[in-house]
Design a protein around this motif. Structure first.
Motif, short mmCIF file in Angstrom:
data_model
loop_
_atom_site.label_atom_id
_atom_site.label_comp_id
_atom_site.label_asym_id
_atom_site.label_seq_id
_atom_site.Cartn_x
_atom_site.Cartn_y
_atom_site.Cartn_z
N THR A 81 37.95 116.31 -8.77
CA THR A 81 38.72 115.36 -9.59
C THR A 81 39.70 116.09 -10.51
O THR A 81 40.42 115.45 -11.28
CB THR A 81 37.77 114.50 -10.46
OG1 THR A 81 37.02 115.39 -11.29
CG2 THR A 81 36.82 113.67 -9.62
N GLY A 82 39.72 117.42 -10.45
CA GLY A 82 40.58 118.19 -11.34
C GLY A 82 42.00 118.37 -10.80
O GLY A 82 42.38 117.80 -9.78
N LEU A 83 42.74 119.19 -11.51
CA LEU A 83 44.16 119.42 -11.20
C LEU A 83 44.37 119.87 -9.74
O LEU A 83 45.17 119.31 -9.00
CB LEU A 83 44.68 120.50 -12.17
CG LEU A 83 46.15 120.83 -12.14
CD1 LEU A 83 46.93 119.75 -12.87
CD2 LEU A 83 46.42 122.18 -12.81
N VAL A 84 43.63 120.88 -9.34
CA VAL A 84 43.77 121.44 -8.00
C VAL A 84 43.08 120.53 -6.98
O VAL A 84 43.63 120.22 -5.91
CB VAL A 84 43.16 122.86 -7.94
CG1 VAL A 84 43.28 123.45 -6.54
CG2 VAL A 84 43.80 123.77 -8.98
N ARG A 115 30.13 114.64 -11.40
CA ARG A 115 29.04 114.61 -12.38
C ARG A 115 28.70 113.20 -12.79
O ARG A 115 27.62 112.92 -13.25
CB ARG A 115 29.40 115.46 -13.60
CG ARG A 115 29.36 116.94 -13.29
CD ARG A 115 29.94 117.72 -14.41
NE ARG A 115 31.32 117.34 -14.66
CZ ARG A 115 31.97 117.53 -15.80
NH1 ARG A 115 31.35 118.09 -16.81
NH2 ARG A 115 33.23 117.17 -15.94
N LEU A 132 35.27 124.21 -6.60
CA LEU A 132 36.32 124.27 -7.64
C LEU A 132 35.75 123.96 -9.02
O LEU A 132 36.46 124.10 -10.02
CB LEU A 132 37.41 123.23 -7.33
CG LEU A 132 38.16 123.33 -6.00
CD1 LEU A 132 39.15 122.18 -5.87
CD2 LEU A 132 38.90 124.66 -5.89
N GLY A 148 34.24 123.76 -12.62
CA GLY A 148 34.17 124.71 -13.72
C GLY A 148 34.71 124.08 -14.99
O GLY A 148 35.75 123.43 -14.96
N ALA A 149 34.00 124.28 -16.09
CA ALA A 149 34.48 123.78 -17.39
C ALA A 149 35.76 124.53 -17.75
O ALA A 149 35.88 125.74 -17.49
CB ALA A 149 33.41 124.03 -18.45
N GLU A 169 28.71 127.32 -21.17
CA GLU A 169 29.09 126.23 -20.25
C GLU A 169 30.11 126.71 -19.22
O GLU A 169 30.04 126.36 -18.04
CB GLU A 169 29.64 125.05 -21.05
CG GLU A 169 29.76 123.81 -20.19
CD GLU A 169 30.12 122.56 -20.96
OE1 GLU A 169 29.88 122.51 -22.18
OE2 GLU A 169 30.66 121.63 -20.32
N SER A 175 28.74 126.35 -15.42
CA SER A 175 29.41 125.35 -14.59
C SER A 175 29.99 125.95 -13.31
O SER A 175 30.25 125.24 -12.35
CB SER A 175 30.52 124.66 -15.40
OG SER A 175 31.46 125.61 -15.86
N ARG A 176 30.19 127.25 -13.30
CA ARG A 176 30.69 127.92 -12.09
C ARG A 176 29.58 128.60 -11.31
O ARG A 176 29.50 128.46 -10.08
CB ARG A 176 31.75 128.97 -12.48
CG ARG A 176 33.00 128.34 -13.03
CD ARG A 176 33.95 129.35 -13.65
NE ARG A 176 35.23 128.71 -13.93
CZ ARG A 176 35.47 127.91 -14.97
NH1 ARG A 176 34.53 127.68 -15.84
NH2 ARG A 176 36.66 127.34 -15.13
N ALA A 195 37.11 128.85 -5.84
CA ALA A 195 38.07 129.29 -6.85
C ALA A 195 37.51 130.52 -7.53
O ALA A 195 36.29 130.66 -7.68
CB ALA A 195 38.30 128.19 -7.87
N THR A 197 42.97 132.94 -8.72
CA THR A 197 44.11 132.08 -9.04
C THR A 197 44.79 132.46 -10.37
O THR A 197 44.11 132.69 -11.37
CB THR A 197 43.59 130.62 -9.14
OG1 THR A 197 42.80 130.36 -7.98
CG2 THR A 197 44.71 129.62 -9.23
N SER A 198 46.11 132.46 -10.34
CA SER A 198 46.92 132.61 -11.56
C SER A 198 47.05 131.26 -12.25
O SER A 198 46.62 130.24 -11.71
CB SER A 198 48.33 133.06 -11.20
OG SER A 198 48.34 134.40 -10.86
N VAL A 205 48.22 127.81 -13.00
CA VAL A 205 48.82 126.86 -12.05
C VAL A 205 49.89 126.02 -12.76
O VAL A 205 49.63 125.43 -13.81
CB VAL A 205 47.73 125.93 -11.47
CG1 VAL A 205 48.34 124.93 -10.49
CG2 VAL A 205 46.64 126.75 -10.80
#
Ligand SMILES: NC(=O)c1ccc[n+]([C@@H]2O[C@H](COP(=O)([O-])OP(=O)(O)OC[C@H]3O[C@@H](n4cnc5c(N)ncnc54)[C@H](OP(=O)(O)O)[C@@H]3O)[C@@H](O)[C@H]2O)c1
Length: 300
Positions: free
Chosen positions: A10-13, A33, A67, A69-70, A83, A87-88, A112, A164-165, A167
Protein backbone atom coordinates in the motif's frame (compact mmCIF):
# COMPACT_ATOMS: atom_id res chain seq x y z
CA UNK A 1 -1.91 -16.84 -13.48
CA UNK A 2 1.23 -16.61 -11.39
CA UNK A 3 0.63 -15.21 -7.92
CA UNK A 4 2.85 -12.46 -6.60
CA UNK A 5 2.49 -11.80 -2.89
CA UNK A 6 3.59 -8.35 -1.77
CA UNK A 7 4.16 -6.94 1.72
CA UNK A 8 4.06 -3.14 2.09
CA UNK A 9 2.04 -3.01 -1.13
CA UNK A 10 0.00 0.00 0.00
CA UNK A 11 3.08 2.25 0.06
CA UNK A 12 4.66 4.56 -2.49
CA UNK A 13 6.50 1.83 -4.41
CA UNK A 14 4.05 -0.99 -3.72
CA UNK A 15 1.02 0.80 -5.20
CA UNK A 16 2.68 1.41 -8.57
CA UNK A 17 4.41 -1.96 -8.65
CA UNK A 18 1.22 -3.89 -7.85
CA UNK A 19 -0.62 -2.11 -10.65
CA UNK A 20 2.13 -2.82 -13.17
CA UNK A 21 2.31 -6.51 -12.24
CA UNK A 22 -1.46 -6.80 -12.49
CA UNK A 23 -1.52 -5.10 -15.90
CA UNK A 24 1.18 -7.49 -17.11
CA UNK A 25 -0.94 -10.49 -16.22
CA UNK A 26 0.16 -11.49 -12.73
CA UNK A 27 -2.22 -12.30 -9.91
CA UNK A 28 -1.35 -9.78 -7.22
CA UNK A 29 -2.21 -10.47 -3.58
CA UNK A 30 -1.04 -8.35 -0.69
CA UNK A 31 -0.26 -8.50 3.02
CA UNK A 32 -1.75 -5.65 5.07
CA UNK A 33 -1.64 -4.79 8.75
CA UNK A 34 -5.27 -3.77 8.72
CA UNK A 35 -8.16 -4.11 6.31
CA UNK A 36 -9.40 -0.59 7.06
CA UNK A 37 -7.75 0.80 3.95
CA UNK A 38 -9.47 0.05 0.64
CA UNK A 39 -7.15 -1.87 -1.67
CA UNK A 40 -7.43 -2.95 -5.30
CA UNK A 41 -6.16 -6.46 -4.62
CA UNK A 42 -7.07 -9.44 -2.50
CA UNK A 43 -5.52 -8.70 0.86
CA UNK A 44 -4.55 -10.84 3.84
CA UNK A 45 -3.98 -9.49 7.33
CA UNK A 46 -0.63 -10.20 8.94
CA UNK A 47 0.78 -9.30 12.33
CA UNK A 48 4.32 -10.55 12.54
CA UNK A 49 4.67 -9.44 16.17
CA UNK A 50 1.78 -11.64 17.28
CA UNK A 51 2.60 -14.30 14.68
CA UNK A 52 -0.74 -13.98 12.91
CA UNK A 53 -1.21 -14.60 9.19
CA UNK A 54 -4.62 -14.87 7.59
CA UNK A 55 -5.26 -18.30 6.14
CA UNK A 56 -4.46 -18.76 2.47
CA UNK A 57 -2.04 -15.82 2.26
CA UNK A 58 0.90 -17.94 1.14
CA UNK A 59 -0.97 -20.45 -1.03
CA UNK A 60 0.54 -20.81 -4.52
CA UNK A 61 3.00 -17.95 -4.05
CA UNK A 62 5.16 -17.78 -7.17
CA UNK A 63 7.14 -14.75 -6.02
CA UNK A 64 7.20 -12.91 -2.70
CA UNK A 65 8.10 -9.20 -2.81
CA UNK A 66 9.02 -7.74 0.59
CA UNK A 67 8.53 -3.97 0.69
CA UNK A 68 7.17 -3.59 4.23
CA UNK A 69 8.98 -1.25 6.55
CA UNK A 70 8.24 1.63 8.90
CA UNK A 71 9.27 4.95 7.34
CA UNK A 72 12.78 6.21 8.17
CA UNK A 73 11.58 9.82 7.87
CA UNK A 74 10.23 10.02 11.42
CA UNK A 75 12.50 11.05 14.28
CA UNK A 76 14.79 8.18 15.26
CA UNK A 77 13.93 7.71 18.94
CA UNK A 78 15.15 4.53 20.62
CA UNK A 79 11.70 2.93 20.30
CA UNK A 80 11.15 4.04 16.73
CA UNK A 81 14.53 2.66 15.70
CA UNK A 82 13.34 -0.73 16.98
CA UNK A 83 10.23 -0.41 14.82
CA UNK A 84 12.31 0.45 11.75
CA UNK A 85 14.30 -2.71 12.40
CA UNK A 86 11.52 -5.14 13.32
CA UNK A 87 9.16 -4.06 10.53
CA UNK A 88 11.75 -5.18 7.97
CA UNK A 89 13.71 -7.98 9.61
CA UNK A 90 11.32 -9.66 12.05
CA UNK A 91 8.58 -9.46 9.42
CA UNK A 92 10.78 -11.25 6.86
CA UNK A 93 11.69 -13.88 9.45
CA UNK A 94 7.99 -14.46 10.17
CA UNK A 95 7.11 -15.03 6.51
CA UNK A 96 10.12 -17.30 6.09
CA UNK A 97 9.04 -19.45 9.04
CA UNK A 98 5.45 -19.58 7.78
CA UNK A 99 6.62 -20.64 4.31
CA UNK A 100 8.77 -23.35 5.85
CA UNK A 101 5.82 -24.53 7.96
CA UNK A 102 3.42 -24.55 4.98
CA UNK A 103 5.96 -26.02 2.56
CA UNK A 104 5.83 -23.04 0.20
CA UNK A 105 8.80 -22.64 -2.15
CA UNK A 106 8.62 -19.41 -4.16
CA UNK A 107 10.64 -19.16 -7.35
CA UNK A 108 12.02 -15.87 -6.09
CA UNK A 109 11.99 -13.53 -3.14
CA UNK A 110 12.64 -9.92 -4.08
CA UNK A 111 13.23 -7.49 -1.26
CA UNK A 112 13.67 -3.79 -0.87
CA UNK A 113 16.90 -2.68 0.68
CA UNK A 114 18.43 0.79 0.60
CA UNK A 115 21.63 2.46 -0.45
CA UNK A 116 21.89 3.33 3.24
CA UNK A 117 23.64 -0.07 3.15
CA UNK A 118 26.84 1.79 2.27
CA UNK A 119 26.38 4.63 4.77
CA UNK A 120 26.09 8.31 3.92
CA UNK A 121 29.57 9.13 2.73
CA UNK A 122 30.40 12.27 0.77
CA UNK A 123 33.66 11.25 -0.89
CA UNK A 124 35.25 10.41 -4.22
CA UNK A 125 34.29 6.75 -3.83
CA UNK A 126 31.43 5.41 -5.94
CA UNK A 127 29.84 2.52 -4.08
CA UNK A 128 29.16 -0.72 -5.90
CA UNK A 129 27.41 -3.89 -4.78
CA UNK A 130 30.70 -5.45 -3.62
CA UNK A 131 31.28 -2.78 -0.99
CA UNK A 132 30.70 -3.84 2.62
CA UNK A 133 27.85 -2.48 4.76
CA UNK A 134 28.43 0.63 6.83
CA UNK A 135 28.55 0.29 10.60
CA UNK A 136 26.03 3.05 11.29
CA UNK A 137 22.31 2.60 12.07
CA UNK A 138 21.03 2.35 8.50
CA UNK A 139 24.00 0.27 7.35
CA UNK A 140 23.28 -2.26 10.11
CA UNK A 141 19.57 -2.30 9.29
CA UNK A 142 20.24 -2.98 5.60
CA UNK A 143 22.87 -5.62 6.41
CA UNK A 144 20.50 -7.54 8.70
CA UNK A 145 17.52 -7.02 6.37
CA UNK A 146 19.41 -8.50 3.42
CA UNK A 147 20.87 -11.31 5.54
CA UNK A 148 17.38 -12.26 6.69
CA UNK A 149 16.05 -12.25 3.14
CA UNK A 150 18.93 -14.52 2.08
CA UNK A 151 17.48 -17.18 4.41
CA UNK A 152 14.76 -17.79 1.83
CA UNK A 153 17.50 -19.44 -0.27
CA UNK A 154 16.91 -22.46 1.97
CA UNK A 155 13.47 -22.70 0.35
CA UNK A 156 15.17 -22.90 -3.05
CA UNK A 157 14.28 -19.34 -4.00
CA UNK A 158 16.25 -16.93 -6.13
CA UNK A 159 16.97 -13.85 -4.00
CA UNK A 160 17.12 -10.31 -5.35
CA UNK A 161 17.88 -7.34 -3.09
CA UNK A 162 17.11 -3.90 -4.48
CA UNK A 163 19.35 -1.28 -2.83
CA UNK A 164 17.16 1.72 -3.43
CA UNK A 165 18.07 5.41 -3.58
CA UNK A 166 15.63 8.17 -2.64
CA UNK A 167 12.57 7.68 -4.82
CA UNK A 168 11.26 10.68 -6.77
CA UNK A 169 7.56 10.46 -7.55
CA UNK A 170 4.66 12.73 -8.48
CA UNK A 171 3.02 12.40 -5.10
CA UNK A 172 4.37 11.52 -1.67
CA UNK A 173 7.86 10.45 -0.71
CA UNK A 174 10.90 12.68 -0.29
CA UNK A 175 10.13 15.11 -3.10
CA UNK A 176 6.99 16.34 -1.36
CA UNK A 177 9.09 17.28 1.69
CA UNK A 178 11.78 18.86 -0.47
CA UNK A 179 9.30 20.88 -2.53
CA UNK A 180 7.26 22.40 0.31
CA UNK A 181 9.72 25.05 1.60
CA UNK A 182 10.71 26.00 -1.95
CA UNK A 183 7.07 26.54 -2.92
CA UNK A 184 6.74 28.82 0.14
CA UNK A 185 9.93 30.74 -0.83
CA UNK A 186 11.75 29.31 2.21
CA UNK A 187 13.89 26.88 0.24
CA UNK A 188 17.60 26.67 1.06
CA UNK A 189 20.60 24.50 0.41
CA UNK A 190 21.47 22.26 3.38
CA UNK A 191 24.89 22.56 4.99
CA UNK A 192 27.60 23.21 2.40
CA UNK A 193 25.37 21.60 -0.24
CA UNK A 194 28.18 19.39 -1.56
CA UNK A 195 26.73 16.16 -0.12
CA UNK A 196 25.50 13.79 -2.82
CA UNK A 197 21.82 13.06 -3.25
CA UNK A 198 21.37 9.62 -4.82
CA UNK A 199 17.93 9.33 -6.44
CA UNK A 200 15.77 7.23 -8.77
CA UNK A 201 12.52 7.97 -10.62
CA UNK A 202 9.65 5.81 -9.34
CA UNK A 203 8.92 4.37 -12.79
CA UNK A 204 12.52 3.21 -13.19
CA UNK A 205 12.40 1.58 -9.77
CA UNK A 206 9.14 -0.20 -10.58
CA UNK A 207 10.71 -1.38 -13.84
CA UNK A 208 13.71 -2.76 -11.93
CA UNK A 209 11.38 -4.76 -9.68
CA UNK A 210 9.47 -5.92 -12.74
CA UNK A 211 12.70 -7.05 -14.39
CA UNK A 212 13.64 -8.90 -11.20
CA UNK A 213 10.32 -10.75 -11.43
CA UNK A 214 10.73 -11.77 -15.07
CA UNK A 215 14.48 -12.11 -15.52
CA UNK A 216 15.49 -15.33 -13.76
CA UNK A 217 19.14 -14.50 -14.31
CA UNK A 218 18.83 -11.69 -11.76
CA UNK A 219 20.20 -12.85 -8.45
CA UNK A 220 21.90 -10.95 -5.62
CA UNK A 221 22.10 -7.27 -4.72
CA UNK A 222 21.47 -4.49 -7.26
CA UNK A 223 21.77 -0.77 -6.74
CA UNK A 224 18.65 1.05 -7.90
CA UNK A 225 20.05 4.53 -8.37
CA UNK A 226 20.05 6.79 -11.42
CA UNK A 227 23.42 7.26 -13.15
CA UNK A 228 23.27 11.06 -12.77
CA UNK A 229 25.17 12.12 -9.63
CA UNK A 230 23.87 15.33 -8.08
CA UNK A 231 24.60 17.24 -4.90
CA UNK A 232 22.09 18.74 -2.49
CA UNK A 233 22.85 22.17 -3.96
CA UNK A 234 22.16 21.04 -7.53
CA UNK A 235 19.02 19.21 -6.44
CA UNK A 236 17.64 22.17 -4.48
CA UNK A 237 18.27 24.61 -7.33
CA UNK A 238 16.84 22.30 -9.96
CA UNK A 239 13.67 21.64 -7.95
CA UNK A 240 13.31 25.42 -7.56
CA UNK A 241 13.78 25.97 -11.26
CA UNK A 242 11.15 23.34 -12.15
CA UNK A 243 8.75 25.08 -9.74
CA UNK A 244 9.62 28.47 -11.29
CA UNK A 245 11.03 29.59 -7.97
CA UNK A 246 14.37 30.98 -6.84
CA UNK A 247 16.47 30.16 -3.78
CA UNK A 248 16.89 33.45 -1.89
CA UNK A 249 17.96 32.25 1.54
CA UNK A 250 21.54 31.39 2.54
CA UNK A 251 22.52 27.77 3.16
CA UNK A 252 21.15 26.34 6.42
CA UNK A 253 24.14 25.66 8.69
CA UNK A 254 24.80 22.05 9.68
CA UNK A 255 24.38 22.64 13.43
CA UNK A 256 20.81 23.87 12.96
CA UNK A 257 19.85 20.80 10.95
CA UNK A 258 21.55 18.55 13.52
CA UNK A 259 19.64 20.26 16.35
CA UNK A 260 16.32 19.86 14.55
CA UNK A 261 16.72 16.34 13.19
CA UNK A 262 19.08 14.68 15.68
CA UNK A 263 20.76 11.48 14.46
CA UNK A 264 18.70 11.36 11.26
CA UNK A 265 20.28 14.67 10.13
CA UNK A 266 22.85 12.44 8.42
CA UNK A 267 20.20 11.86 5.72
CA UNK A 268 20.17 15.57 4.92
CA UNK A 269 23.83 16.41 5.46
CA UNK A 270 25.67 13.47 3.92
CA UNK A 271 25.17 11.31 0.85
CA UNK A 272 26.98 8.69 -1.19
CA UNK A 273 27.46 8.19 -4.89
CA UNK A 274 26.21 4.77 -5.92
CA UNK A 275 27.01 2.92 -9.13
CA UNK A 276 24.23 1.82 -11.50
CA UNK A 277 26.66 -0.25 -13.58
CA UNK A 278 25.51 -3.69 -12.42
CA UNK A 279 21.82 -3.19 -13.17
CA UNK A 280 22.68 -1.55 -16.51
CA UNK A 281 25.01 -4.43 -17.38
CA UNK A 282 22.08 -6.78 -16.77
CA UNK A 283 20.30 -5.07 -19.67
CA UNK A 284 18.24 -2.51 -17.74
CA UNK A 285 17.74 0.89 -19.38
CA UNK A 286 16.82 3.92 -17.28
CA UNK A 287 14.01 6.02 -18.75
CA UNK A 288 15.05 8.82 -16.39
CA UNK A 289 18.82 8.91 -16.45
CA UNK A 290 19.17 12.59 -15.62
CA UNK A 291 17.62 14.70 -12.90
CA UNK A 292 16.08 17.35 -15.17
CA UNK A 293 14.19 14.71 -17.12
CA UNK A 294 12.94 13.11 -13.90
CA UNK A 295 11.90 16.40 -12.31
CA UNK A 296 10.20 17.54 -15.51
CA UNK A 297 8.07 14.41 -15.25
CA UNK A 298 7.27 14.39 -11.55
CA UNK A 299 6.87 18.14 -11.02
CA UNK A 300 5.56 19.60 -14.23
N1 LIG B 1 10.77 5.53 -0.99
C1 LIG B 1 12.09 5.63 -0.89
O1 LIG B 1 12.69 6.71 -1.16
C2 LIG B 1 12.90 4.42 -0.47
C3 LIG B 1 14.31 4.50 -0.51
C4 LIG B 1 15.05 3.41 -0.09
C5 LIG B 1 14.42 2.24 0.32
N2 LIG B 1 13.07 2.19 0.33
C6 LIG B 1 12.44 0.96 0.84
O2 LIG B 1 11.51 0.45 -0.09
C7 LIG B 1 10.39 -0.12 0.59
C8 LIG B 1 9.12 0.51 0.04
O3 LIG B 1 9.25 1.91 0.15
P1 LIG B 1 8.00 2.89 0.10
O4 LIG B 1 8.52 4.25 -0.15
O5 LIG B 1 6.94 2.32 -0.77
O6 LIG B 1 7.54 2.83 1.63
P2 LIG B 1 6.17 3.38 2.26
O7 LIG B 1 5.43 4.23 1.32
O8 LIG B 1 6.55 3.97 3.59
O9 LIG B 1 5.33 2.04 2.48
C9 LIG B 1 5.83 0.98 3.23
C10 LIG B 1 4.71 0.04 3.58
O10 LIG B 1 5.17 -0.77 4.65
C11 LIG B 1 4.10 -1.07 5.54
N3 LIG B 1 4.51 -0.68 6.89
C12 LIG B 1 4.65 0.56 7.41
N4 LIG B 1 5.00 0.48 8.71
C13 LIG B 1 5.06 -0.83 9.01
C14 LIG B 1 5.35 -1.57 10.19
N5 LIG B 1 5.63 -0.94 11.33
N6 LIG B 1 5.32 -2.92 10.11
C15 LIG B 1 5.03 -3.56 8.95
N7 LIG B 1 4.72 -2.93 7.81
C16 LIG B 1 4.75 -1.59 7.84
C17 LIG B 1 2.89 -0.24 5.12
O11 LIG B 1 1.95 -1.12 4.54
P3 LIG B 1 0.56 -1.52 5.28
O12 LIG B 1 0.11 -0.29 6.00
O13 LIG B 1 -0.33 -1.94 4.17
O14 LIG B 1 0.90 -2.63 6.20
C18 LIG B 1 3.44 0.72 4.08
O15 LIG B 1 2.53 0.94 3.04
C19 LIG B 1 10.58 0.18 2.08
O16 LIG B 1 11.06 -0.97 2.72
C20 LIG B 1 11.63 1.27 2.10
O17 LIG B 1 12.47 1.23 3.24
C21 LIG B 1 12.28 3.24 -0.06
Amino acid sequence: MKKILISGATGLVGKKLSRKLYERGYKVEILVRSKSEKTDFKSYVWDYENRFLEEGALDNTYIFIHLAGASISKRWTKNYKKEIYKSRIDSAQFIYEKMLEENIHPEAVISASAIGFYGQVTSEHIFSEDDPPAKDFLGSICRDWEAKVLEFEKLGSRIVRIRTSTVLSEKGGALETLKKPIELNFGAVLGNGQQYFPWIHIDDLVNIYFKAVEDVSMNGAYNASAPDFVTNEILTKKIASHLNKKIFLPNIPKFIIKTILGEMSVLALEGSRVSSQKIENSGFKFNYDNLDKALADVIN
